[in-house]
Design a protein around this motif. Sequence first.
Motif, PDB file in Angstrom:
ATOM      1  N   GLU A  21     -18.592 -86.359  34.225  1.00 36.73           N
ATOM      2  CA  GLU A  21     -19.130 -86.727  32.912  1.00 36.73           C
ATOM      3  C   GLU A  21     -18.308 -87.898  32.388  1.00 36.73           C
ATOM      4  O   GLU A  21     -17.086 -87.823  32.289  1.00 36.73           O
ATOM      5  CB  GLU A  21     -19.027 -85.556  31.946  1.00 36.73           C
ATOM      6  N   ASP A  22     -18.993 -88.978  32.067  1.00 31.21           N
ATOM      7  CA  ASP A  22     -18.351 -90.214  31.621  1.00 31.21           C
ATOM      8  C   ASP A  22     -18.785 -90.486  30.190  1.00 31.21           C
ATOM      9  O   ASP A  22     -19.945 -90.794  29.927  1.00 31.21           O
ATOM     10  CB  ASP A  22     -18.771 -91.354  32.563  1.00 31.21           C
ATOM     11  N   ARG A  23     -17.826 -90.318  29.243  1.00 31.24           N
ATOM     12  CA  ARG A  23     -18.060 -90.565  27.819  1.00 31.24           C
ATOM     13  C   ARG A  23     -17.102 -91.637  27.336  1.00 31.24           C
ATOM     14  O   ARG A  23     -15.919 -91.599  27.672  1.00 31.24           O
ATOM     15  CB  ARG A  23     -17.797 -89.313  26.985  1.00 31.24           C
ATOM     16  N   ARG A  64     -22.068 -89.133  36.480  1.00 30.75           N
ATOM     17  CA  ARG A  64     -21.861 -89.949  37.678  1.00 30.75           C
ATOM     18  C   ARG A  64     -21.746 -88.986  38.866  1.00 30.75           C
ATOM     19  O   ARG A  64     -20.882 -88.109  38.873  1.00 30.75           O
ATOM     20  CB  ARG A  64     -20.587 -90.782  37.594  1.00 30.75           C
ATOM     21  N   SER A 110     -25.719 -92.974  38.889  1.00 31.63           N
ATOM     22  CA  SER A 110     -25.521 -92.767  37.459  1.00 31.63           C
ATOM     23  C   SER A 110     -26.796 -92.258  36.804  1.00 31.63           C
ATOM     24  O   SER A 110     -27.867 -92.831  36.998  1.00 31.63           O
ATOM     25  CB  SER A 110     -25.098 -94.081  36.796  1.00 31.63           C
ATOM     26  N   ARG A 155     -28.171 -91.264  32.968  1.00 27.76           N
ATOM     27  CA  ARG A 155     -27.874 -91.288  31.528  1.00 27.76           C
ATOM     28  C   ARG A 155     -28.222 -89.929  30.917  1.00 27.76           C
ATOM     29  O   ARG A 155     -29.325 -89.430  31.068  1.00 27.76           O
ATOM     30  CB  ARG A 155     -28.663 -92.381  30.825  1.00 27.76           C
ATOM     31  N   LEU A 156     -27.240 -89.339  30.226  1.00 27.67           N
ATOM     32  CA  LEU A 156     -27.457 -88.062  29.554  1.00 27.67           C
ATOM     33  C   LEU A 156     -27.741 -88.238  28.074  1.00 27.67           C
ATOM     34  O   LEU A 156     -28.436 -87.434  27.471  1.00 27.67           O
ATOM     35  CB  LEU A 156     -26.234 -87.153  29.728  1.00 27.67           C
ATOM     36  N   ASP A 157     -27.161 -89.264  27.495  1.00 23.82           N
ATOM     37  CA  ASP A 157     -27.310 -89.556  26.073  1.00 23.82           C
ATOM     38  C   ASP A 157     -27.046 -91.048  25.926  1.00 23.82           C
ATOM     39  O   ASP A 157     -26.756 -91.730  26.907  1.00 23.82           O
ATOM     40  CB  ASP A 157     -26.292 -88.721  25.281  1.00 23.82           C
ATOM     41  N   ARG A 158     -27.084 -91.572  24.726  1.00 25.17           N
ATOM     42  CA  ARG A 158     -26.927 -93.019  24.520  1.00 25.17           C
ATOM     43  C   ARG A 158     -25.821 -93.623  25.368  1.00 25.17           C
ATOM     44  O   ARG A 158     -26.030 -94.582  26.089  1.00 25.17           O
ATOM     45  CB  ARG A 158     -26.643 -93.328  23.052  1.00 25.17           C
ATOM     46  N   GLU A 159     -24.621 -93.078  25.257  1.00 21.59           N
ATOM     47  CA  GLU A 159     -23.480 -93.646  25.969  1.00 21.59           C
ATOM     48  C   GLU A 159     -22.812 -92.640  26.907  1.00 21.59           C
ATOM     49  O   GLU A 159     -21.702 -92.867  27.368  1.00 21.59           O
ATOM     50  CB  GLU A 159     -22.455 -94.165  24.964  1.00 21.59           C
ATOM     51  N   ASP A 177     -27.311 -96.730  42.434  1.00 18.26           N
ATOM     52  CA  ASP A 177     -28.608 -96.456  41.810  1.00 18.26           C
ATOM     53  C   ASP A 177     -29.758 -97.080  42.590  1.00 18.26           C
ATOM     54  O   ASP A 177     -30.858 -96.541  42.611  1.00 18.26           O
ATOM     55  CB  ASP A 177     -28.615 -96.957  40.362  1.00 18.26           C
ATOM     56  N   TRP A 217     -22.826 -90.525  30.441  1.00 20.92           N
ATOM     57  CA  TRP A 217     -23.375 -90.609  31.788  1.00 20.92           C
ATOM     58  C   TRP A 217     -22.887 -89.461  32.653  1.00 20.92           C
ATOM     59  O   TRP A 217     -21.752 -89.004  32.511  1.00 20.92           O
ATOM     60  CB  TRP A 217     -22.927 -91.914  32.457  1.00 20.92           C
TER      61      TRP A 217
END
Length: 132
Positions: A111-113, A95, A85, A87-91, A34, A93
């Motif tokens: 997509e990392d959930r 990547r 990274s 951020r797409l939503d609160r938690e 980042d 991501w």
Amino acid sequence: MSPALGQAFTIPGYTTMSPPDYDVGCDAAVHAADGVVGYPAFWLHFLSGPLGAHRESEAAFGVPAADYDAMCAVLNDPKRWPAVSVRLDREVWLRIVYRNLEDEAGLDFVEDRPGRPAKIAPRSRATGSRPR
């Protein structure tokens, strides 16, 4: 300019094949990238490297060759896979991983959930040779 990657981390469910035979799946360690997105040389590499855009974009960024070469050394290191990274939503991501395998280099959009294995978009292969 001295771009550097951050700490290593894993993305649950994102695997790579381990050397020397590349037939054993293992969790891929990626390194936070980042901090390098603020450099114009990153964007020149991102747009003209793995995505295969035309080299004419070089003039648009006005990046000195030494800066571009330094960024290439960081982003193309086969021992350290950079990951940007978003951020797409609160938690959740996205990547963007520089998959730096010698014969299978490219970008992975992962997509990392939390609590779910990684979901990987179809792999992007590097086109042609590595950038400069």
